[in-house]
Design an enzyme around this catalytic site. Structure first.
Site, PDB file in Angstrom:
ATOM      1  N   GLY B  28       6.790 -30.428  -4.579  1.00  0.00           N
ATOM      2  CA  GLY B  28       5.988 -29.659  -3.630  1.00  0.00           C
ATOM      3  C   GLY B  28       6.052 -30.156  -2.203  1.00  0.00           C
ATOM      4  N   CYS B 237       4.837   1.308 -16.823  1.00  0.00           N
ATOM      5  CA  CYS B 237       6.094   1.649 -16.170  1.00  0.00           C
ATOM      6  C   CYS B 237       6.520   3.062 -16.589  1.00  0.00           C
ATOM      7  CB  CYS B 237       7.167   0.642 -16.547  1.00  0.00           C
ATOM      8  SG  CYS B 237       8.814   1.087 -15.974  1.00  0.00           S
ATOM      9  N   CYS B 240      10.114   2.383 -18.712  1.00  0.00           N
ATOM     10  CA  CYS B 240      10.119   1.682 -19.995  1.00  0.00           C
ATOM     11  C   CYS B 240       8.744   1.630 -20.653  1.00  0.00           C
ATOM     12  CB  CYS B 240      10.693   0.280 -19.837  1.00  0.00           C
ATOM     13  SG  CYS B 240       9.560  -0.882 -19.047  1.00  0.00           S
ATOM     14  N   CYS B 262       8.869  -0.760 -13.254  1.00  0.00           N
ATOM     15  CA  CYS B 262       9.072  -2.208 -13.250  1.00  0.00           C
ATOM     16  C   CYS B 262       9.875  -2.612 -12.023  1.00  0.00           C
ATOM     17  CB  CYS B 262       9.880  -2.648 -14.478  1.00  0.00           C
ATOM     18  SG  CYS B 262       9.018  -2.478 -16.013  1.00  0.00           S
ATOM     19  N   CYS B 268      13.271  -4.093 -17.383  1.00  0.00           N
ATOM     20  CA  CYS B 268      13.032  -2.677 -17.625  1.00  0.00           C
ATOM     21  C   CYS B 268      14.114  -2.107 -18.552  1.00  0.00           C
ATOM     22  CB  CYS B 268      13.016  -1.932 -16.300  1.00  0.00           C
ATOM     23  SG  CYS B 268      12.284  -0.297 -16.388  1.00  0.00           S
TER      24      CYS B 268
END
Lengths: 271, 273
Positions: B28, B237, B240, B262, B268
């Protein structure tokens, strides 16, 4: 009432005996310009020590030295930290910062320098509490409201931006933001200078109330003898970077010994 | 014209790898690196491309996504760029990739050990909107003083009733450094936590890089009584039917009819019924 955190910050019996801050033989210079010469002082818990003098006498520089923002070219500043009385020069940057942000407070003349003008009033007030690790929004808010009331600002202004506040309210906001961590040592640098007389009086009254209630040690820098008389128990008079006279407030103001102090006292306009 | 393998010269790649090793050792923490001029403008992924170039080997399989999609301009051109300058295999399948360079998304398919995510980062400093001085933010990181960021969260809750940060949600890495997760949606942030994949972040213009090693704690900032709660599209979605993926909102006509699909094209395709 929010008293949950107060026992931890109440002055400890050990500190109540000795001074919270000791400065010994401080010298300071900007280049060749000597700003402070051989300044020594002590501040005890529960007392207000006023440093008075004309502008350019080194008052603010002295305050910055005592606050750890500047380092003296000679001499030593000692303060009570978590591990007892220690020279500021021996503290790590981290410890000093922690000291400045929780056990000390600094109120400067222009509140706009200290406040975050784009963050709401309540956000400004609780910043120190978040720095101390409080992570509960509800509690933070409650504390913000509590302190807003304590400095006599309408709680309805809780989420207003500081920009919409008057000068006196901004200074109150700065005081609330500083006192929320219940500092043991408070530095006041001309806290009422930019304000008109009636607002000054109200603010001084408020400060006196808060300071005596919390048993804080206060270092007050001012050029205004009336402010010093109202708040301080002890006064140190500065001129050309030296403390020329120091003593109890009444003593210094009513029976000044040094010619300059006499001049200073006699030049106050009668009310 | 012939380029060196992966475009950059070996010494440049080596310098970046050296910085990357340090970054992995300090999760980080932002590190400066010798960012080069790349044959595309800043903001198009110069940081990510340099990191990919520094770590890619002949046996790697590269996937590049932009906003989750494999078929957007940025993704296509970066994928073609590396195909040309390295000759490595490319893929659109998350499970087959060994390196995934990304802008704005983490794939829906869970990452695995051995995979490396390369993030393109526009602004590596999470505090930059609150504290403009770089010298000062460095001190704040060193002291671990992130009350400024909490102050912003506080202000958000006060003004909007919730933390209204939709992307680039500030996170604490391994309980030490505050980190910008790059402009991925807040929805994706939990995927970073204890991820088995190595995650590296490159900001080309800002000349900074940082990393999250596998199995590191990545925790979004929150208040005790206002836990982290990212927003998600409320509709499945349209292609899908997935309920769980992150969606793009597509406006279909002038009347404001909208459709959600998606954003992760690979996910997807696999879930199409």
């Amino acid at each position: 009432m929010l008293t949950s955190s107060s026992p931890a910050h109440a002055p400890k019996p050990t500190t109540a005996l000795g001074p919270v801050l000791i400065a010994q033989n401080l010298y300071f210079q900007f280049g060749n310009q000597i700003v402070l010469r051989d300044v020594s002082l002590e501040v005890f818990p529960g007392e207000v020590l006023a440093i008075v003098g004309e502008s350019g006498s080194g008052k603010s520089t002295l305050l910055n030295l005592l606050y750890g923002n500047l380092t003296p070219s000679q001499g030593i500043v000692q303060a009570i930290s978590t591990t007892g009385l220690q020279p500021l020069s021996a503290l790590s940057q981290q410890t000093l910062r922690q000291l400045q942000r929780s056990r000390w407070g600094y109120v400067c003349q222009n509140p706009r320098d200290a406040l975050r003008m784009t963050i709401s009033a309540s956000g400004n007030i609780i910043e120190r509490r978040m720095a101390m690790g409080l992570r509960h929004y509800g509690t933070l808010r409650q504390e913000a409201r509590h302190w807003l009331e304590k400095v006599e600002i309408d709680p309805a202004r809780l989420d207003d931006l500081p920009e919409t506040f008057s000068g006196g309210m901004l200074q109150r906001l700065q005081i609330a933001r500083t006192l929320i961590s219940q500092p043991a040592l408070l530095y006041l640098d001309e806290p009422t200078s930019g304000l008109d007389v009636s607002v000054q009086a109200a603010l001084l009254d408020l400060l006196r109330k808060l300071v005596s209630k919390e048993q804080m040690a206060v270092l007050l820098v001012t050029h205004d003898l009336a402010v010093a008389r109202l708040l301080a128990q002890r006064i140190a008079v500065m001129r050309h970077g030296e403390i020329i006279e120091a003593g109890l407030a009444d003593q210094v103001l009513d029976d000044p010994q040094h010619p300059y102090t006499q001049l200073l006292v006699s030049s106050v306009l009668p009310a | 014209m012939d380029y060196n393998f992966a475009y950059l010269d070996e010494q440049s790649k080596r310098a970046i790898r050296r910085s990357l090793l340090k970054a992995v050792a300090i999760p980080g923490h932002q590190l400066p690196f010798a960012s080069r001029e790349m044959p595309l403008p800043y903001g198009w992924g110069t940081g990510g491309i340099q990191l990919t170039a520094a770590i890619i080997g002949k046996n790697d399989v590269l996937k590049v996504i932009d906003q989750g999609a494999d078929d957007t301009t940025n993704a296509v051109s970066i994928r073609q760029f590396f195909a040309r300058v390295t000759g490595v295999a490319t893929t659109t399948k998350t499970v087959k990739a060994s390196i995934i360079q990304t802008r704005h998304r983490i794939p829906e398919t869970p990452l695995q050990e051995g995979q490396i995510m390369v993030y393109q980062v526009p602004m590596p400093e999470p505090l930059f909107k609150l504290e403009p001085r770089r010298t000062e933010t460095r001190i704040l990181h060193a002291l671990g003083d992130y009350s400024l960021m909490y102050l912003q969260l506080y202000d958000h809750i006060t003004r909007y009733g919730r933390v209204a940060i939709g992307y680039d949600f500030p996170v604490m890495v391994h309980d030490r450094y505050l980190m910008s997760p790059s402009p991925i949606p807040a929805f994706d942030v939990p995927k970073m936590h204890m991820s088995p994949a190595l995650q590296i972040f490159g900001a080309g213009r800002e000349k900074q890089l940082y990393a999250v090693p596998p199995y590191s704690r990545v925790v979004p900032l929150a208040f005790d009584d206002y836990p982290f709660a990212p927003l998600q599209a409320q509709a499945p979605c349209a292609i899908c039917g997935s309920q769980h993926s992150y969606k793009d909102e597509i406006i279909l006509d002038d009347k404001g009819t909208r459709q959600y699909i998606c954003s992760d094209t690979d996910y997807c395709e696999q879930h199409r019924c």
